[in-house]
Design an enzyme around this catalytic site. Structure first.
Site, PDB file in Angstrom:
ATOM      1  CG  ASP A  37      -2.696  49.693 -23.975  1.00 48.87           C
ATOM      2  OD1 ASP A  37      -3.168  48.434 -23.777  1.00 48.87           O
ATOM      3  OD2 ASP A  37      -2.219  50.782 -23.563  1.00 48.87           O
ATOM      4  CG  HIS A  48       2.223  49.220 -20.420  1.00 48.85           C
ATOM      5  ND1 HIS A  48       2.065  49.802 -21.652  1.00 48.85           N
ATOM      6  CD2 HIS A  48       1.168  48.647 -20.217  1.00 48.85           C
ATOM      7  CE1 HIS A  48       0.775  49.678 -21.875  1.00 48.85           C
ATOM      8  NE2 HIS A  48      -0.002  48.903 -21.017  1.00 48.85           N
ATOM      9  CD  GLU A  70       0.080  51.428 -18.601  1.00 52.38           C
ATOM     10  OE1 GLU A  70      -0.539  52.129 -19.527  1.00 52.38           O
ATOM     11  OE2 GLU A  70      -0.711  50.724 -17.968  1.00 52.38           O
ATOM     12  CG  HIS A 114      -1.305  45.508 -17.635  1.00 52.06           C
ATOM     13  ND1 HIS A 114      -2.088  44.427 -17.964  1.00 52.06           N
ATOM     14  CD2 HIS A 114      -1.829  46.635 -18.425  1.00 52.06           C
ATOM     15  CE1 HIS A 114      -2.903  44.655 -19.072  1.00 52.06           C
ATOM     16  NE2 HIS A 114      -2.470  45.968 -19.577  1.00 52.06           N
ATOM     17  CG  HIS A 117      -6.389  45.997 -23.153  1.00 52.50           C
ATOM     18  ND1 HIS A 117      -6.612  45.370 -21.875  1.00 52.50           N
ATOM     19  CD2 HIS A 117      -5.252  46.610 -22.872  1.00 52.50           C
ATOM     20  CE1 HIS A 117      -5.376  45.598 -21.032  1.00 52.50           C
ATOM     21  NE2 HIS A 117      -4.804  46.373 -21.966  1.00 52.50           N
ATOM     22  CG  HIS A 160      -0.406  45.030 -24.213  1.00 51.41           C
ATOM     23  ND1 HIS A 160       0.357  44.593 -22.931  1.00 51.41           N
ATOM     24  CD2 HIS A 160      -1.162  45.770 -23.873  1.00 51.41           C
ATOM     25  CE1 HIS A 160      -0.492  45.470 -22.018  1.00 51.41           C
ATOM     26  NE2 HIS A 160      -1.244  46.079 -22.287  1.00 51.41           N
TER      27      HIS A 160
END
Length: 359
Positions: free
Chosen positions: A296, A238, A217, A214, A18, A16
């Site tokens: 992340d 998450h 979270e 997602h 981005h 995970h």
């Protein structure tokens, strides 16, 4: 961090991260100058003062950070390819041997967020061109840095009109670096039964495309239920608030649902309480849940994988054995084809001095 101070020296798997949250500040400055795009700073330190932070902000404040630098990158062919390549290099230096990096093809294409019919892309690049460029960057990075890199294409909750194209791109590039589809964005925007997001996920399932979402979270457990039961997610991005629904948590523990956890991120976005000792990951560890540790958005959080590993070691008492278990779980829950997944697992077993399937 230098190799000598690494928390966990052995090979790691990251699921995970981005792409647009993992760009080197030097690269942002380069393309800002080249394209004549104004930036909030002209040096790395000045830029980082505006795009990264160390104390919790609201989700809205966090998302605003992207606006400071993405205009320098989005829509530029060279930039899109380069950031993918450099991410692979960065991960190799961190000791990661397999990474799944995610991004929105439309956001990197610099598409308009105004409602337009699917196919009439108003951007500097087409989303298809973006995926092709990212694939090239990842594949060049794999060759040069000797790690494996795959990508996940993101649908955005606030832009359902993009989702049909996202799943088509997943189909076109399936097994050519792209391994899955994701849904990211504001969790207050629920997925309706008739929505383009749901249709995209149904098509993904029909075509054998892996699915992550997602959920949980900042949002409640209902969003995790939506991800699992409506969108048929195989992994949860998450998922911390699953603990607010003990029955759902027990059910997902039994099902071995994989949670992609990001400890430092969850602190800075306010997704979890600031006391790391009471972090959901501490409970996941105690219950031997299926989860991985990830960064992340390391640019915005001014971090690397060692930061997250340090947090769980220092505040939650993680041991070498738990780090090994977490990475075996990550490899087993990766979206690689079975043959490649087994090859990855064998590398980890060998590096960890473990007997296969003894995790």
């Amino acid at each position: 961090m230098e190799r000598g101070v690494r928390v966990f020296e052995d090979p790691k798997v990251e699921l995970h991260v981005h792409l647009d949250g993992a760009i080197r500040p030097e690269t942002i400055l380069h393309f800002g100058r080249k394209r004549g795009v104004p930036l909030p700073g002209s040096t790395v330190d000045d830029l980082l003062k505006h795009v990264s932070y160390k104390t919790p902000l609201t989700l809205t404040q966090f998302l605003e950070k992207f606006n400071h630098y993405m205009p320098a990158i989005a829509g530029d062919r060279e930039a899109v390819r380069r950031i993918a390549y450099e991410l692979v290099e960065t991960k190799a230096k961190e000791g990661v041997i397999y990474v799944e990096v995610r991004y929105s093809p439309h956001l990197l294409a610099n598409c308009s967020v105004d409602p337009i019919p699917w196919g009439q892309t108003e951007g500097d690049l087409t989303p298809d061109e973006v995926v092709n460029l990212v694939n090239q960057g990842l594949q060049d990075g794999e060759r040069d840095f000797r790690i494996k890199a795959r990508s996940i294409l993101c649908c955005m909750r606030h832009m359902p009109s993009w989702s049909p194209e996202v799943v088509e791109l997943c189909k076109k590039y399936q097994n050519n670096s792209v391994v899955a589809i994701d849904l990211a964005g504001d969790e207050s925007l629920k997925v309706e039964d008739s929505s383009e997001h749901k249709k995209a996920y149904e098509e993904a399932e029909r075509c054998g495309i892996h699915r992550t979402v997602h959920a949980g979270e900042a949002g409640p457990p209902a969003m995790i239920k939506e991800a699992v039961y409506l969108l048929k997610a195989e992994r949860i991005g998450h998922g911390y608030h699953v603990l607010d629904d003990p029955e759902l948590y027990k059910e997902l523990l039994r099902a071995k649902m994989h949670f992609e956890v990001c400890p430092w991120s969850s602190y800075l976005t306010g997704a979890c309480l600031p006391d790391f000792g009471k972090h959901p990951v501490a409970q996941f560890r105690k219950d031997r849940a299926n989860y991985s540790i990830n960064t992340d958005d390391p640019l915005i959080f001014n971090s690397n994988i060692d930061k997250d590993y340090s947090i769980v070691k220092d505040y939650m008492g993680f041991t070498e054995e738990e780090f090994k278990r977490v990475n075996i779980n990550a490899a087993q829950s990766s979206f690689l084809p079975e043959k490649e997944k087994q090859e990855l697992l064998n590398k980890l077993y060998e590096a960890y001095g473990m007997v296969p399937n003894a995790s």
